[in-house]
Structures are given as structure tokens and as C-alpha cells.
Design a protein around this motif. Sequence first.
Motif, PDB file in Angstrom:
ATOM      1  N   ILE A 183       0.825  -1.113  -0.170  1.00 55.43           N
ATOM      2  CA  ILE A 183       0.102  -0.032   0.393  1.00 55.43           C
ATOM      3  C   ILE A 183       0.579   1.183   0.168  1.00 55.43           C
ATOM      4  CG2 ILE A 183      -1.808   1.190   1.163  1.00 55.43           C
ATOM      5  CD1 ILE A 183      -2.500  -1.298   2.083  1.00 55.43           C
ATOM      6  N   PRO A 184       0.672   2.210  -1.233  1.00 57.53           N
ATOM      7  CA  PRO A 184       1.468   3.019  -1.270  1.00 57.53           C
ATOM      8  C   PRO A 184       1.017   4.136   0.519  1.00 57.53           C
ATOM      9  CG  PRO A 184       0.484   3.140  -2.914  1.00 57.53           C
ATOM     10  CD  PRO A 184      -0.433   1.823  -2.343  1.00 57.53           C
ATOM     11  N   ASP A 185       2.509   5.053   0.389  1.00 60.38           N
ATOM     12  CA  ASP A 185       2.164   5.948   1.349  1.00 60.38           C
ATOM     13  C   ASP A 185       1.441   6.624   1.088  1.00 60.38           C
ATOM     14  OD1 ASP A 185       3.093   4.731   4.162  1.00 60.38           O
ATOM     15  OD2 ASP A 185       5.375   6.586   3.892  1.00 60.38           O
ATOM     16  N   GLY A 186      -0.237   7.134   2.026  1.00 57.97           N
ATOM     17  CA  GLY A 186      -1.042   8.065   2.021  1.00 57.97           C
ATOM     18  C   GLY A 186      -2.463   8.032   1.116  1.00 57.97           C
ATOM     19  N   LEU A 187      -1.876   6.551   0.256  1.00 56.59           N
ATOM     20  CA  LEU A 187      -3.307   5.941   0.022  1.00 56.59           C
ATOM     21  C   LEU A 187      -4.125   6.254   0.358  1.00 56.59           C
ATOM     22  CD1 LEU A 187      -4.163   4.954  -3.130  1.00 56.59           C
ATOM     23  CD2 LEU A 187      -4.021   2.554  -1.709  1.00 56.59           C
ATOM     24  N   LEU A 188      -4.766   5.945   2.120  1.00 58.82           N
ATOM     25  CA  LEU A 188      -5.584   5.933   2.516  1.00 58.82           C
ATOM     26  C   LEU A 188      -6.025   6.800   3.052  1.00 58.82           C
ATOM     27  CD1 LEU A 188      -5.802   3.028   5.239  1.00 58.82           C
ATOM     28  CD2 LEU A 188      -6.381   3.272   3.661  1.00 58.82           C
ATOM     29  N   ASP A 189      -5.234   8.079   2.453  1.00 59.01           N
ATOM     30  CA  ASP A 189      -5.544   9.348   3.250  1.00 59.01           C
ATOM     31  C   ASP A 189      -6.117  10.175   2.105  1.00 59.01           C
ATOM     32  OD1 ASP A 189      -4.611   9.362   5.647  1.00 59.01           O
ATOM     33  OD2 ASP A 189      -2.900   9.471   5.313  1.00 59.01           O
ATOM     34  N   GLU A 190      -6.385   9.675   0.998  1.00 63.23           N
ATOM     35  CA  GLU A 190      -6.763  10.160  -0.254  1.00 63.23           C
ATOM     36  C   GLU A 190      -7.967   9.811  -0.671  1.00 63.23           C
ATOM     37  OE1 GLU A 190      -5.034   9.610  -4.809  1.00 63.23           O
ATOM     38  OE2 GLU A 190      -3.384   9.872  -3.038  1.00 63.23           O
ATOM     39  N   PHE A 191      -7.929   8.807  -0.196  1.00 64.78           N
ATOM     40  CA  PHE A 191      -9.579   7.503  -0.181  1.00 64.78           C
ATOM     41  C   PHE A 191     -10.956   8.893   0.971  1.00 64.78           C
ATOM     42  CE2 PHE A 191     -12.262   4.206   1.837  1.00 64.78           C
ATOM     43  CZ  PHE A 191     -11.893   3.523   1.063  1.00 64.78           C
ATOM     44  N   ILE A 192     -10.310   8.519   1.402  1.00 63.41           N
ATOM     45  CA  ILE A 192     -10.501   8.864   3.545  1.00 63.41           C
ATOM     46  C   ILE A 192     -11.059  10.678   2.807  1.00 63.41           C
ATOM     47  CG2 ILE A 192     -10.280  10.062   5.524  1.00 63.41           C
ATOM     48  CD1 ILE A 192      -9.413   7.777   6.286  1.00 63.41           C
ATOM     49  N   ASN A 193      -9.910  11.698   1.772  1.00 64.59           N
ATOM     50  CA  ASN A 193     -10.373  12.679   1.114  1.00 64.59           C
ATOM     51  C   ASN A 193     -11.617  12.509   0.272  1.00 64.59           C
ATOM     52  OD1 ASN A 193      -9.278  14.985   1.870  1.00 64.59           O
ATOM     53  ND2 ASN A 193      -7.070  14.971   0.364  1.00 64.59           N
ATOM     54  N   VAL A 194     -11.790  11.429  -0.390  1.00 60.77           N
ATOM     55  CA  VAL A 194     -12.805  11.247  -0.953  1.00 60.77           C
ATOM     56  C   VAL A 194     -13.894  11.167  -0.456  1.00 60.77           C
ATOM     57  CG1 VAL A 194     -13.234   9.827  -2.403  1.00 60.77           C
ATOM     58  CG2 VAL A 194     -11.030  10.448  -3.012  1.00 60.77           C
ATOM     59  N   ALA A 195     -13.962  10.546   0.904  1.00 62.00           N
ATOM     60  CA  ALA A 195     -14.642   9.674   1.295  1.00 62.00           C
ATOM     61  C   ALA A 195     -15.508  11.279   1.926  1.00 62.00           C
ATOM     62  CB  ALA A 195     -14.717   8.719   2.043  1.00 62.00           C
ATOM     63  N   ASP A 196     -14.167  12.547   2.288  1.00 59.41           N
ATOM     64  CA  ASP A 196     -15.662  14.003   2.522  1.00 59.41           C
ATOM     65  C   ASP A 196     -15.892  14.012   2.854  1.00 59.41           C
ATOM     66  OD1 ASP A 196     -15.140  16.602   3.420  1.00 59.41           O
ATOM     67  OD2 ASP A 196     -13.523  16.505   4.174  1.00 59.41           O
ATOM     68  N   TYR A 197     -17.398  14.762   2.710  1.00 61.91           N
ATOM     69  CA  TYR A 197     -18.846  14.984   2.760  1.00 61.91           C
ATOM     70  C   TYR A 197     -19.018  16.500   1.307  1.00 61.91           C
ATOM     71  CZ  TYR A 197     -18.606  18.158   6.500  1.00 61.91           C
ATOM     72  OH  TYR A 197     -18.086  19.792   7.340  1.00 61.91           O
ATOM     73  N   ILE A 340      -7.981  -1.509  -1.166  1.00 58.01           N
ATOM     74  CA  ILE A 340      -8.162  -1.158  -0.287  1.00 58.01           C
ATOM     75  C   ILE A 340      -9.421  -2.011   0.325  1.00 58.01           C
ATOM     76  CG2 ILE A 340      -9.462   0.502   1.237  1.00 58.01           C
ATOM     77  CD1 ILE A 340      -7.641   2.494   0.052  1.00 58.01           C
ATOM     78  N   HIS A 341      -9.508  -3.237   1.672  1.00 59.75           N
ATOM     79  CA  HIS A 341      -9.921  -3.554   1.803  1.00 59.75           C
ATOM     80  C   HIS A 341     -10.782  -3.080   3.656  1.00 59.75           C
ATOM     81  CE1 HIS A 341      -7.194  -5.979   3.917  1.00 59.75           C
ATOM     82  NE2 HIS A 341      -6.507  -6.452   3.001  1.00 59.75           N
ATOM     83  N   PRO A 342     -11.735  -2.994   4.169  1.00 57.54           N
ATOM     84  CA  PRO A 342     -11.742  -2.485   5.364  1.00 57.54           C
ATOM     85  C   PRO A 342     -10.929  -2.740   6.480  1.00 57.54           C
ATOM     86  CG  PRO A 342     -14.097  -3.330   4.605  1.00 57.54           C
ATOM     87  CD  PRO A 342     -12.623  -3.993   3.874  1.00 57.54           C
ATOM     88  N   HIS A 343      -9.977  -4.153   6.820  1.00 60.33           N
ATOM     89  CA  HIS A 343      -8.838  -4.762   7.063  1.00 60.33           C
ATOM     90  C   HIS A 343      -7.739  -4.164   7.427  1.00 60.33           C
ATOM     91  CE1 HIS A 343      -8.929  -7.183  11.018  1.00 60.33           C
ATOM     92  NE2 HIS A 343      -7.680  -6.972  11.141  1.00 60.33           N
ATOM     93  N   ILE A 344      -7.659  -2.684   5.878  1.00 57.93           N
ATOM     94  CA  ILE A 344      -6.472  -2.489   5.940  1.00 57.93           C
ATOM     95  C   ILE A 344      -6.260  -1.026   6.642  1.00 57.93           C
ATOM     96  CG2 ILE A 344      -5.376  -0.881   4.009  1.00 57.93           C
ATOM     97  CD1 ILE A 344      -5.310  -2.495   1.854  1.00 57.93           C
ATOM     98  N   PHE A 345      -7.391  -0.751   7.021  1.00 56.96           N
ATOM     99  CA  PHE A 345      -6.890   0.604   8.263  1.00 56.96           C
ATOM    100  C   PHE A 345      -6.611   0.276   9.228  1.00 56.96           C
ATOM    101  CE2 PHE A 345     -10.982   1.783   5.187  1.00 56.96           C
ATOM    102  CZ  PHE A 345     -10.583   3.374   4.804  1.00 56.96           C
ATOM    103  N   ARG A 346      -6.877  -1.126   9.931  1.00 53.68           N
ATOM    104  CA  ARG A 346      -6.265  -1.697  11.210  1.00 53.68           C
ATOM    105  C   ARG A 346      -4.540  -1.581  11.300  1.00 53.68           C
ATOM    106  NH1 ARG A 346      -8.346  -4.133  15.855  1.00 53.68           N
ATOM    107  NH2 ARG A 346      -7.299  -5.854  16.648  1.00 53.68           N
ATOM    108  N   HIS A 347      -4.673  -1.754   9.677  1.00 47.74           N
ATOM    109  CA  HIS A 347      -2.852  -2.449   9.670  1.00 47.74           C
ATOM    110  C   HIS A 347      -2.338  -1.101   9.510  1.00 47.74           C
ATOM    111  CE1 HIS A 347      -1.936  -7.056   8.782  1.00 47.74           C
ATOM    112  NE2 HIS A 347      -3.462  -6.140   8.200  1.00 47.74           N
TER     113      HIS A 347
END
Length: 435
Positions: A183-197, A340-347
Amino acid sequence: NMVRLEILVFTNGERYPILVDDKKNIPHYYSTLWTTSILRGNCSVNTIRNKLYAIRWLFEWESSSNRNIINEFRNGFLLNYEDMINLREHFRLSEKKADIKKLNFSNNLSKNEKSKNSKVISPSHQYNRMTAIIEYLDFISSLFINKGTYTIKDIEKMITTFKNLRPKGRNIYSSKVFDNINIPDGLLDEFINVADYLNPKNPFKSESIRKRNYLMFMLLRKLGIRRGELLSIKIDDLNLTGNNPAIFIRRTHDDPIDTRINQAVAKTKERRLVISLEISNLIDEYIINYRNKIPNANRHPYLFVTHRKGISQGNPLSVSTFDNIIIPTMKKVDKKFSIIHPHIFRHEWNLDFSRKVDLNNKLAKENKANYTEITPEAEAKYRQHWMGHASEKSSYIYNKRHIIEQANKLVLIEQHELVKKLTHKKNGNQDGNNE
């Protein structure tokens, strides 16, 4: 299929998975006997359900091979080696619409032809299925032992042989860990950015659903909890007042109030997790401005509810909605998100935690005020508490990515030093002696 899996909900809230005979519409006798006498006291609902799925797949093999294992055991015939090899091959196949009749286990088929006919599952999944079958056959064969045609020794021999046929090299740490290392650094934060309302790329139309989803992803990201724990948070588990807001992660197994047959539950220990004021405000706002306005939501205490109009509106949000609607819709926004899968947030939470400990220890070494070194033992204890693990060992898989990252860094430093030395030596040699 001749049997279907159902989950009964007793009045005390207990979930009870059973296989039901489709034609007679009654529970399948032997698998239910096994569930009641062996599994029910020792296994979680999800484990029982998975074992019963494996049993159902065994029945599929019986019907396609025209066999009846119960009758065979009753008449004194245990499985022979060839049966076990056949079963092992059968348990490699994915249940998803596999055309059993089409499958041919003879070796005349090339590998390509075999894979065209059927999808194959992972070795660890196959291992778990075979383990369930072995336990079931052990139980069933023991029932008919008083007929005197085979002995306990014969059963033991069958079970040991079958166990040894399971896929080798099963390593619970391998497959998932390597997925997560990529998982590239910053990918999850980008994902959460898209989830921003407010993000125009957010794939959900309704403002209230955007708010709910953003809050869910923030909790997964900042707390590293499992999705089952996320979906089992109740409003009375929240402490949002004062300067130290927190969430209690509780075990809600067999909760009579929970309308979901497949409950979302905490797999691990109960614990109190502190949350930031930012998250506390997001929760507060979601409850007051959105959740409170959803019909039927006030009938139960679960925080996250279904917003869409329909019969389930206001019910606790189900794991299947989360897994099969929310996550895939988000992933469609960008190809990058496909891993991305839900458990990745835990990792990811664990990687952040490891990096914070490293930074803390670096500052402590530099004698910065307020920083004391965190020993590896203390780090393991902190992680164990936050993750809700019963033992420190469970945390290992989550720290593995960081360990690999650190090891790679050290190796590269070493290589760099070596190259420097060699270059230095080479230059020295050239100056010193012209051979």
C-alpha cells in the motif's frame, strides 16, 4: 443445493446457525447434532457458520459422486485414500456457481482447462474447509463405532491421513501482510479525502449518507478498530462530554435488541479508546443532525443506521451493506483504490503507531523535554491494549510491515556503507600501486 444455511435467533438473542434440508424443511440431523454437542460451546457464530458452509460443500461432493458417507460409516466403511484425495481436490474449488458436473479430477486435463472450468480458492481457505470436514467426520464416525466394524484406531488413522493431505505451508501471516506492504504511503488518506462529504468526487449523493460514511472511515482510520466493532458501537458506549472524549468498544454478542441476523460484533477484548475532539464533534453532529431524523432509528441504540428509504430504513447498518455497497462504491472512484479492504485501516493504524513510537524514542534520545523512551515490551503492551488482543502475539501480524520497512532501511544503509568502503579502497589502490 439440497441444504441451505439458516441462522435462528432465539429469544435470549443467541444466534444459532443450522443446515436445513430443502425438501423436508427440517434441520439436517447429523450436522445439527454436531453443532449442538461440539461446536456451540466452543465456537463463535461466525466460526460455526463457516464450518457449516464447508459441510454443505461436502454434501455437494456426495451428490455429485453419488455417495452417502453416513450410510457408509454405518455399514463399517471409512474413507479410503482415494476418497480423501478426491475430497481435497473438491475443497480447492470455489463454491461460486462452480459447475460440479463439469469438473473432472482426472489428470488428462491440462492446468489451463481445469482453471477454465472452475475457480480455485486460497490454500488457507482450503485448509480451513478441510479442517472443518475432518472434525465433522471424526464426530460422525465415532457415532457408529459400537457397530464393531471399525475401531478407534481405524478412525485415528483416517483422520491423521486426511489431516496430512491439507495444503502445506499454511501461514496466516503471509498473504494479507504482503497485500498490505504494497500500500503506497498516503493512499488511505487520499481515500478518506474522497469520502469527505464536501469532496465533489464523493460517489454518494445524499448529504446524510456522506456524513455517516465519512465518520465511519475516520473512526476506522484513527482508532484501527475492526468493521464489526465499528458497526456494533452503541450511542451509550460514547462519552462525548468533557475534555477527554472516548468510545467503549464492547462485546455485543447475542444482543436481543440487534435486528441483524448476522451480527456485527467485536471479536476481541472490551476496551476504552480515547478520541480527538474533532472526531467527538463529528459523532455529535451525525447523531443530532442526521441519525435523529431517520425514521425508526430511535428504536435501538446502535450508532450507524441505514439511511435509504425502504423496509430496513433506520435499522442498524449491516456488515454486508458496508462490504458490498459502501466500500465497492468508494473503490470505483479511482483504480488506485482497488487494493483497499476494510481491514487495511487496522494495519495502517499500526504502521502509524510504530512510526510514532520511533519518533518518540528519537526525541527521547536527543533529551527533548517530556519524552521518555518506550521499550519494545511497553510498545507491545500498548498495542495489545489498543487492538483489544488477548495476547501480545496477535499484534505481530500488524507490526510486520513496519519491521520489514525498518529492516529494508538498515540493509540499504549497510549496502551504502559497503559501496563507500569499496569505492574508497578502489581509489586507494589506483593511487598506491600501478600493477
